[in-house]
Design a protein around this motif. Structure first.
Motif, PDB file in Angstrom:
ATOM      1  N   SER A   1       1.004  -1.273  -0.105  1.00  0.00           N
ATOM      2  CA  SER A   1      -0.167  -0.107  -0.332  1.00  0.00           C
ATOM      3  C   SER A   1       1.098   0.831   0.021  1.00  0.00           C
ATOM      4  O   SER A   1       0.426   2.124  -0.283  1.00  0.00           O
ATOM      5  CB  SER A   1      -0.883   0.180   1.760  1.00  0.00           C
ATOM      6  OG  SER A   1      -2.103  -0.944   1.313  1.00  0.00           O
ATOM      7  N   ALA A   2       1.775   1.400   0.335  1.00  0.00           N
ATOM      8  CA  ALA A   2       2.719   2.189   0.805  1.00  0.00           C
ATOM      9  C   ALA A   2       3.606   2.179  -1.039  1.00  0.00           C
ATOM     10  O   ALA A   2       4.028   4.146  -0.913  1.00  0.00           O
ATOM     11  CB  ALA A   2       3.724   1.774   1.615  1.00  0.00           C
ATOM     12  N   LEU A   3       3.715   2.056  -1.820  1.00  0.00           N
ATOM     13  CA  LEU A   3       4.097   1.819  -2.857  1.00  0.00           C
ATOM     14  C   LEU A   3       3.503   2.149  -3.841  1.00  0.00           C
ATOM     15  O   LEU A   3       3.618   1.747  -4.774  1.00  0.00           O
ATOM     16  CB  LEU A   3       4.717   0.427  -3.015  1.00  0.00           C
ATOM     17  CG  LEU A   3       5.732   0.363  -2.117  1.00  0.00           C
ATOM     18  CD1 LEU A   3       6.952  -1.091  -2.876  1.00  0.00           C
ATOM     19  CD2 LEU A   3       7.224   1.183  -1.528  1.00  0.00           C
ATOM     20  N   THR A   4       2.613   3.171  -4.149  1.00  0.00           N
ATOM     21  CA  THR A   4       1.799   3.478  -4.672  1.00  0.00           C
ATOM     22  C   THR A   4       1.948   4.923  -5.126  1.00  0.00           C
ATOM     23  O   THR A   4       2.121   5.634  -4.475  1.00  0.00           O
ATOM     24  CB  THR A   4      -0.204   3.706  -4.951  1.00  0.00           C
ATOM     25  OG1 THR A   4      -0.120   4.461  -3.170  1.00  0.00           O
ATOM     26  CG2 THR A   4      -0.064   1.959  -4.202  1.00  0.00           C
ATOM     27  N   PRO A   5       1.535   5.559  -6.489  1.00  0.00           N
ATOM     28  CA  PRO A   5       1.819   7.194  -7.245  1.00  0.00           C
ATOM     29  C   PRO A   5       0.455   7.599  -5.935  1.00  0.00           C
ATOM     30  O   PRO A   5       0.695   8.374  -5.828  1.00  0.00           O
ATOM     31  CB  PRO A   5       0.445   6.486  -8.472  1.00  0.00           C
ATOM     32  CG  PRO A   5       1.618   5.832  -8.778  1.00  0.00           C
ATOM     33  CD  PRO A   5       1.127   4.513  -7.527  1.00  0.00           C
TER      34      PRO A   5
ATOM     35  N   GLY B   1       5.268   7.360 -12.155  1.00  0.00           N
ATOM     36  CA  GLY B   1       4.061   7.907 -12.113  1.00  0.00           C
ATOM     37  C   GLY B   1       3.558   8.649 -11.862  1.00  0.00           C
ATOM     38  O   GLY B   1       2.202   9.134 -11.567  1.00  0.00           O
ATOM     39  N   VAL B   2       3.656   9.588 -10.611  1.00  0.00           N
ATOM     40  CA  VAL B   2       3.700  10.946  -9.251  1.00  0.00           C
ATOM     41  C   VAL B   2       3.941  12.343 -10.429  1.00  0.00           C
ATOM     42  O   VAL B   2       4.666  12.166 -10.667  1.00  0.00           O
ATOM     43  CB  VAL B   2       4.700  10.616  -8.706  1.00  0.00           C
ATOM     44  CG1 VAL B   2       3.741  11.462  -7.286  1.00  0.00           C
ATOM     45  CG2 VAL B   2       4.013   9.266  -8.104  1.00  0.00           C
ATOM     46  N   THR B   3       2.145  13.115 -10.116  1.00  0.00           N
ATOM     47  CA  THR B   3       2.614  14.130 -10.735  1.00  0.00           C
ATOM     48  C   THR B   3       3.165  15.371  -9.424  1.00  0.00           C
ATOM     49  O   THR B   3       2.210  15.040  -9.200  1.00  0.00           O
ATOM     50  CB  THR B   3       1.856  14.837 -11.609  1.00  0.00           C
ATOM     51  OG1 THR B   3       1.721  14.104 -12.738  1.00  0.00           O
ATOM     52  CG2 THR B   3       2.106  16.342 -12.685  1.00  0.00           C
ATOM     53  N   ILE B   4       3.955  15.909  -9.409  1.00  0.00           N
ATOM     54  CA  ILE B   4       4.065  17.311  -8.273  1.00  0.00           C
ATOM     55  C   ILE B   4       3.515  18.477  -8.551  1.00  0.00           C
ATOM     56  O   ILE B   4       3.527  18.555  -9.589  1.00  0.00           O
ATOM     57  CB  ILE B   4       5.297  17.690  -8.150  1.00  0.00           C
ATOM     58  CG1 ILE B   4       6.753  16.197  -7.497  1.00  0.00           C
ATOM     59  CG2 ILE B   4       5.495  18.353  -7.284  1.00  0.00           C
ATOM     60  CD1 ILE B   4       5.785  15.287  -6.474  1.00  0.00           C
ATOM     61  N   SER B   5       2.337  18.473  -7.371  1.00  0.00           N
ATOM     62  CA  SER B   5       1.889  19.975  -7.840  1.00  0.00           C
ATOM     63  C   SER B   5       2.964  21.308  -8.266  1.00  0.00           C
ATOM     64  O   SER B   5       4.021  21.356  -7.450  1.00  0.00           O
ATOM     65  CB  SER B   5       0.833  20.132  -6.874  1.00  0.00           C
ATOM     66  OG  SER B   5       1.908  20.405  -5.536  1.00  0.00           O
ATOM     67  N   GLU B   6       2.270  22.137  -8.602  1.00  0.00           N
ATOM     68  CA  GLU B   6       3.419  23.931  -8.830  1.00  0.00           C
ATOM     69  C   GLU B   6       3.411  24.395  -7.285  1.00  0.00           C
ATOM     70  O   GLU B   6       4.753  24.484  -7.131  1.00  0.00           O
ATOM     71  CB  GLU B   6       1.958  24.661  -9.614  1.00  0.00           C
ATOM     72  CG  GLU B   6       2.810  24.330 -10.917  1.00  0.00           C
ATOM     73  CD  GLU B   6       1.895  25.816 -11.738  1.00  0.00           C
ATOM     74  OE1 GLU B   6       1.628  26.157 -11.124  1.00  0.00           O
ATOM     75  OE2 GLU B   6       1.416  25.429 -12.811  1.00  0.00           O
ATOM     76  N   LYS B   7       2.328  24.266  -6.548  1.00  0.00           N
ATOM     77  CA  LYS B   7       2.331  24.476  -4.817  1.00  0.00           C
ATOM     78  C   LYS B   7       3.704  23.507  -3.976  1.00  0.00           C
ATOM     79  O   LYS B   7       4.634  23.724  -3.549  1.00  0.00           O
ATOM     80  CB  LYS B   7       1.652  24.113  -3.772  1.00  0.00           C
ATOM     81  CG  LYS B   7       1.289  24.785  -2.556  1.00  0.00           C
ATOM     82  CD  LYS B   7       0.126  24.291  -2.043  1.00  0.00           C
ATOM     83  CE  LYS B   7       0.460  25.462  -0.718  1.00  0.00           C
ATOM     84  NZ  LYS B   7      -1.046  25.167   0.491  1.00  0.00           N
ATOM     85  N   THR B   8       3.700  22.084  -4.863  1.00  0.00           N
ATOM     86  CA  THR B   8       4.995  21.418  -3.645  1.00  0.00           C
ATOM     87  C   THR B   8       6.051  21.581  -4.417  1.00  0.00           C
ATOM     88  O   THR B   8       6.458  20.968  -4.049  1.00  0.00           O
ATOM     89  CB  THR B   8       4.252  20.126  -3.714  1.00  0.00           C
ATOM     90  OG1 THR B   8       2.900  20.291  -3.071  1.00  0.00           O
ATOM     91  CG2 THR B   8       5.347  19.179  -2.859  1.00  0.00           C
ATOM     92  N   ALA B   9       6.777  21.349  -5.569  1.00  0.00           N
ATOM     93  CA  ALA B   9       7.281  21.138  -6.514  1.00  0.00           C
ATOM     94  C   ALA B   9       8.850  22.395  -5.671  1.00  0.00           C
ATOM     95  O   ALA B   9       9.718  21.643  -5.523  1.00  0.00           O
ATOM     96  CB  ALA B   9       7.743  22.088  -7.750  1.00  0.00           C
ATOM     97  N   PRO B  10       8.749  23.350  -5.780  1.00  0.00           N
ATOM     98  CA  PRO B  10       9.896  24.539  -4.847  1.00  0.00           C
ATOM     99  C   PRO B  10      10.044  24.004  -3.878  1.00  0.00           C
ATOM    100  O   PRO B  10      11.453  23.952  -3.679  1.00  0.00           O
ATOM    101  CB  PRO B  10       9.014  25.590  -4.679  1.00  0.00           C
ATOM    102  CG  PRO B  10       8.171  25.546  -5.358  1.00  0.00           C
ATOM    103  CD  PRO B  10       7.750  24.382  -5.657  1.00  0.00           C
ATOM    104  N   LYS B  11       9.195  22.573  -2.936  1.00  0.00           N
ATOM    105  CA  LYS B  11       9.554  21.796  -1.790  1.00  0.00           C
ATOM    106  C   LYS B  11      10.721  20.868  -1.961  1.00  0.00           C
ATOM    107  O   LYS B  11      10.835  20.042  -0.322  1.00  0.00           O
ATOM    108  CB  LYS B  11       8.720  22.514  -0.972  1.00  0.00           C
ATOM    109  CG  LYS B  11       8.362  23.481  -0.688  1.00  0.00           C
ATOM    110  CD  LYS B  11       6.658  23.716   0.271  1.00  0.00           C
ATOM    111  CE  LYS B  11       6.442  25.583   0.542  1.00  0.00           C
ATOM    112  NZ  LYS B  11       5.274  25.898   1.473  1.00  0.00           N
ATOM    113  N   MET B  12      10.699  20.244  -3.059  1.00  0.00           N
ATOM    114  CA  MET B  12      11.206  18.905  -3.328  1.00  0.00           C
ATOM    115  C   MET B  12      12.873  18.752  -3.245  1.00  0.00           C
ATOM    116  O   MET B  12      12.925  20.115  -2.982  1.00  0.00           O
ATOM    117  CB  MET B  12      11.278  18.770  -4.496  1.00  0.00           C
ATOM    118  CG  MET B  12       9.873  17.809  -5.002  1.00  0.00           C
ATOM    119  SD  MET B  12       9.063  16.375  -4.267  1.00  0.00           S
ATOM    120  CE  MET B  12       8.258  16.959  -2.822  1.00  0.00           C
ATOM    121  N   PRO B  13      13.265  17.806  -2.296  1.00  0.00           N
ATOM    122  CA  PRO B  13      14.508  17.843  -2.290  1.00  0.00           C
ATOM    123  C   PRO B  13      16.010  18.372  -3.322  1.00  0.00           C
ATOM    124  O   PRO B  13      16.519  18.799  -2.987  1.00  0.00           O
ATOM    125  CB  PRO B  13      15.214  16.229  -1.669  1.00  0.00           C
ATOM    126  CG  PRO B  13      13.550  15.976  -2.544  1.00  0.00           C
ATOM    127  CD  PRO B  13      12.807  16.478  -2.251  1.00  0.00           C
TER     128      PRO B  13
END
Length: 344
Positions: free
Chosen positions: A275-279, A297-309
């Motif tokens: 269950s932990a390994l789903t998009p 298959g994961v799309t990062i939102s515009e709000k979240t993208a700048p906070k990625m590692p």
């Protein structure tokens, strides 16, 4: 005939209901980090799994080294079924025989993982990443008006008694020391590196990210080495906190999920890992915890993208992958040196 059929149907329903009740009474024990990390793992992965499978569970909170110690203590009679531990400690747990090899036939979503998210040794996968994070410089924008640009800035006298760095008890501690040593190009025995560490006027050497966050919230720290996850969590709470990547670079780690050796609830534990390994789970962890996705298959939102590692414009390929076996070979010696030279 109808009466007999009714009896059979009632009996079958009773059997199903009994099985469901027994299943619902299964109490799994799941080791997770504390603070916002554990909250996100619970919200994004564990609660949806438990609701779908009618499973009760108990969370065992602690950082990776604490969970590792508990697994060692429980070796003969495991209580923990599934454990989240960071890279590095994960390898130690595998080498100590505390976790099971993950079977792709029983955990089909292992196929969803990106290549960098597969933790294996000798061709056997012993853990699965649920997301990536990075270590950079976190600072209070009210107290630090000029953003730090170098790891060396932590040694600026104006930050004395207000700077924090991770201790070896934290998964980032030993890699951070070796990373600094590489930057400074000092001797292989780390003598000069530890001499410089002793010069740091630190407010705290944190063992958990929760302790580091508390130091910023209480105003005990204004700058320090910490994770993108912790920085943006504080910023989301309205604190004047920013995260920056030093010019010398940064390194990354990942949070991993493990099946504990001889788990008493192996089938349920494998379902939880699946269950932990789903998009959907990976997207949730990216939005709530700012972990870089570990599955396809994961799309990062515009709000979240700048906070990625890896920042808004980077990708997982931007992260420096650590050779944990090399670091773990030095872990004990570095921890002993730290205890003698710094902790005392």
């Amino acid at each position: 005939m109808k009466h007999r059929l009714g009896v059979l149907l009632a009996a079958a329903s009773a059997i199903v209901m009994t099985a469901r009740l027994a299943h619902a009474q299964e109490a799994m024990t799941i080791a997770v980090p504390g603070a916002n990390w554990g909250e996100a793992f619970d919200s994004c992965v564990i609660k949806p799994f438990a609701a779908e499978n009618q499973v009760t569970y108990r969370l065992e909170f602690g950082n990776s080294t604490t969970s590792f110690s508990k697994l060692q203590q429980q070796r003969a009679n495991p209580v923990i079924d599934v454990a989240w531990m960071d890279g590095g400690i994960s390898e130690l747990a595998n080498a100590d025989g505390l976790v099971e090899t993950l079977d792709p036939k029983r955990i089909p979503n292992l196929a969803n993982l990106l290549p960098q998210a597969v933790a294996e040794k000798d061709g056997k996968q012993f853990a699965a990443s649920v997301g990536f994070y990075s270590l950079g410089i976190v600072y209070n924008t009210k107290d630090v008006t000029t953003p730090p640009t170098s790891w060396n800035d932590l040694w600026d006298p104006k930050y004395q008694d207000e700077v924090i760095i991770p201790a070896p008890a934290n998964a980032a501690g030993v890699p951070f020391i070796l990373f600094l040593d590489r930057i400074w190009n000092t001797s292989p025995d780390l003598t000069k590196t530890f001499a410089k560490l002793k010069e740091l006027k630190a407010a705290m050497y944190f063992d958990t990210s929760g302790n580091a966050s508390n130091a910023f919230q209480r105003g005990e720290a204004v700058v320090g080495a910490n994770f993108n996850v912790s920085a943006w969590d504080l910023a989301d709470k309205g604190l004047p906190i920013a995260f920056t990547t030093p010019k010398e670079g940064f390194w990354a780690n990942d949070g991993r999920i493990h099946l504990v050796k001889d788990s008493k609830h192996r089938e349920l534990a494998e379902k939880l890992i699946n269950s932990a390994l789903t998009p959907a789970a990976s997207t949730c962890l990216a939005d709530k915890l700012y972990l870089g996705p570990s599955v396809k298959g994961v799309t990062i939102s515009e709000k979240t993208a700048p906070k990625m590692p890896w920042g808004a414009k980077g990708s997982i390929d931007s992260l420096v992958q650590i050779k944990w076996d090399d670091i773990n070979a030095q872990r004990s010696a570095i921890t002993d040196l730290w205890n003698r030279e710094i902790a005392r």
